[in-house]
Design a protein around this motif. Structure first.
Motif, short mmCIF file in Angstrom:
data_model
loop_
_atom_site.label_atom_id
_atom_site.label_comp_id
_atom_site.label_asym_id
_atom_site.label_seq_id
_atom_site.Cartn_x
_atom_site.Cartn_y
_atom_site.Cartn_z
N UNK A 7 8.40 -3.43 -2.15
CA UNK A 7 7.33 -4.10 -1.40
C UNK A 7 6.01 -3.45 -1.79
N UNK A 8 5.03 -4.26 -2.16
CA UNK A 8 3.72 -3.74 -2.54
C UNK A 8 2.67 -4.36 -1.63
N UNK A 86 -5.34 -11.47 -9.49
CA UNK A 86 -5.26 -10.45 -10.55
C UNK A 86 -4.18 -9.44 -10.22
N UNK A 87 -4.09 -9.07 -8.94
CA UNK A 87 -3.09 -8.10 -8.52
C UNK A 87 -1.68 -8.65 -8.79
N UNK A 88 -1.46 -9.92 -8.43
CA UNK A 88 -0.13 -10.49 -8.65
C UNK A 88 0.17 -10.67 -10.14
N UNK A 104 -2.28 -10.06 0.00
CA UNK A 104 -2.24 -8.73 -0.62
C UNK A 104 -0.86 -8.10 -0.59
N UNK A 105 0.18 -8.92 -0.37
CA UNK A 105 1.52 -8.36 -0.21
C UNK A 105 2.54 -9.16 -1.00
N UNK A 141 -6.57 -0.08 -4.31
CA UNK A 141 -5.46 0.84 -4.05
C UNK A 141 -4.32 0.12 -3.34
N UNK A 142 -3.08 0.40 -3.74
CA UNK A 142 -1.94 -0.24 -3.10
C UNK A 142 -0.92 0.81 -2.66
N UNK A 143 -0.13 0.44 -1.66
CA UNK A 143 0.99 1.27 -1.24
C UNK A 143 2.27 0.49 -1.51
#
Ligand SMILES: [Mg+2]
Length: 438
Positions: A7-8, A86-88, A104-105, A141-143
């Motif tokens: 999971x991001x 862009x993140x995906x 964002x997930x 930043x991602x967790x």
């Protein structure tokens, strides 16, 4: 098979986006304000701002009092969507399956990595690589959390924030023992209450209950919960593509609008947008409703059911106009908010047929052509009458005329910035001042 689901989740996504868009904000307390002028309530705040007690849902002026050196940003939703994409795009390079669940997930299926990709590295290093790649390319930043099911992965992310956590195979029960069942995604208040009545506040408590009792109380969900709490819920990542059941829009106007014609123009233009979106998803609507909220927060609304599902602007807009005029008849209060909803959706087939051109097919071709024109020449290339009228009105909205009624926000702005001008007009100057101070 031992499933490994990652999971991001973007950290304070909207606030992080603002920093990505303006690197000068790095390291500073930042929050994003919602509402009409971007100074209503806080809709996101970064870690630095949270340290001062700035929380989502509090009024922006409260945030300012708690953290006078922080920066209030107006939301830029289009940019957030772009950064999300862009993140995906980075994420999809790392796994055969990616399931986005919000802006964002997302979840990645890393189940097959063990034997091949992870032979020369550890899951931890692999995931760190993913997170660093996103931070480098998207500046967000991602967790992340890794576990044997998507639910567990999400709990691991929550535990890790900020950073990464892996719940190793066999350690699931231990990880869950002292965690509150409240943290499980999708658990409702009723189920929480029923579990509390059984004395089950944590997963540890759930694990100790007899599984048949949970099954009796909650059916299949209870059984799954018991397996989950015992670390025995091993679930593949499924890509569920569900058809949309409703589409709606809820807009607070830039100021309380006393001109009903302007409000109607907005409602029609917004309906056109919604119907266009439905057609793009190959859907049409059978029912719709329009609700107007007035400046004093009272409401008027009505709904309509078509004989057959509808997809044509002209037919649907005629109904919206009729409803609007009905509910506004005899009203005098300025309009604050307009809500439109369409539901009872069904499939719309715009594919070519063997039997000649259908209306649906013609509309599909029209939508395709419109789409091509707007991608090439911008969103203003093709507009309906209502959309064109709204554009002209919008210009007027930028310079409110004398007919514009009293706007409480202005008072708020005065209190906050000591001026009645745009609260963000002095942003650059304020930043410089802050920059010098820090
Ligand atoms: Mg997030």
């Amino acid at each position: 098979m031992n499933h490994r689901i990652l999971h991001v989740d973007g950290d304070s996504f909207f606030a992080s986006c603002e920093i990505a868009l303006d690197q000068k904000l790095t390291g500073r307390p930042v929050w994003v304000g919602g509402g009409r002028r971007g100074d209503g309530i806080v809709i996101a705040s970064n870690r630095q701002a949270k340290k001062f007690g700035v929380k989502t849902g509090m009024a922006c002026f409260e945030a300012r009092q708690l953290c006078p050196t922080g920066v209030l940003c107006r939301p830029h939703y289009d940019e957030y969507r772009r950064l999300s994409q862009e993140m995906f795009r980075v994420l999809e390079q790392y796994a055969p399956m990616l399931v986005p669940v919000s802006i964002d997930e997302g979840f990645l299926d890393l189940s097959t990595m063990d034997s091949v990709v992870w032979r020369n590295t550890t899951p931890e290093k692999y995931v760190q690589g993913i997170c660093e790649h996103i931070t480098r390319e998207v500046k967000i930043p991602v967790s992340a959390g890794l576990g044997n099911s998507s639910r567990l992965a999400k709990l691991a992310t929550d535990a890790a924030k900020p950073g990464f956590m892996e719940v190793k195979p066999g350690e699931e029960k231990e990880f869950l023992r002292d965690r509150s069942v409240r943290d499980l995604s999708g658990i409702g208040k009723n189920r929480q209450r029923s579990l509390a009545a059984l004395g089950a506040l944590t997963f540890g408590h759930v694990a100790e209950l007899p599984s048949h009792l949970l099954k009796k109380k909650f059916g299949i969900w209870g059984q799954q919960l018991w397996l989950f709490a015992n670390g025995r819920w091993n679930e593949p990542l499924l890509l569920e593509v569900k058809d949309r059941t409703t589409i709606s829009s809820n807009t607070t106007l830039p100021y309380d609008e006393p001109d009903y014609e302007a409000a109607q123009t907005f409602a029609l233009s917004e309906t056109t947008r919604l119907i266009g979106q439905l057609r793009r998803e190959q859907l049409q609507a059978r029912e719709l409703s329009l609700t107007i909220r007035f400046a004093d927060f009272t409401e008027a609304g009505a709904s309509h059911r078509f004989k057959h599902p509808q997809y044509q602007n002209s037919v649907i807009n005629a109904v919206v106009q009729g409803i609007f005029q009905d509910i506004m008849n005899g009203q005098v209060k300025p309009v604050r908010q307009i809500r439109i909803a369409c539901w009872n959706l069904s499939r719309l087939d715009t594919q070519p047929t063997l039997w000649g051109r259908t209306g649906e097919e013609r509309w599909g071709a029209l939508d395709d052509a419109t789409h091509q024109l707007t991608t090439r020449f911008g969103p203003a290339a093709v507009m309906t009458g209502a959309q064109l009228a709204l554009r002209q009105l919008d210009d007027a909205h930028k310079k409110p005329k004398a007919k514009c009624p009293f706007v409480p926000q202005r008072e708020m702005v005065k209190k906050l910035w000591g001026t009645d001008a745009d609260p963000l007009a002095h942003k650059a100057e304020r930043e410089q001042r802050l920059f010098r101070a820090s």
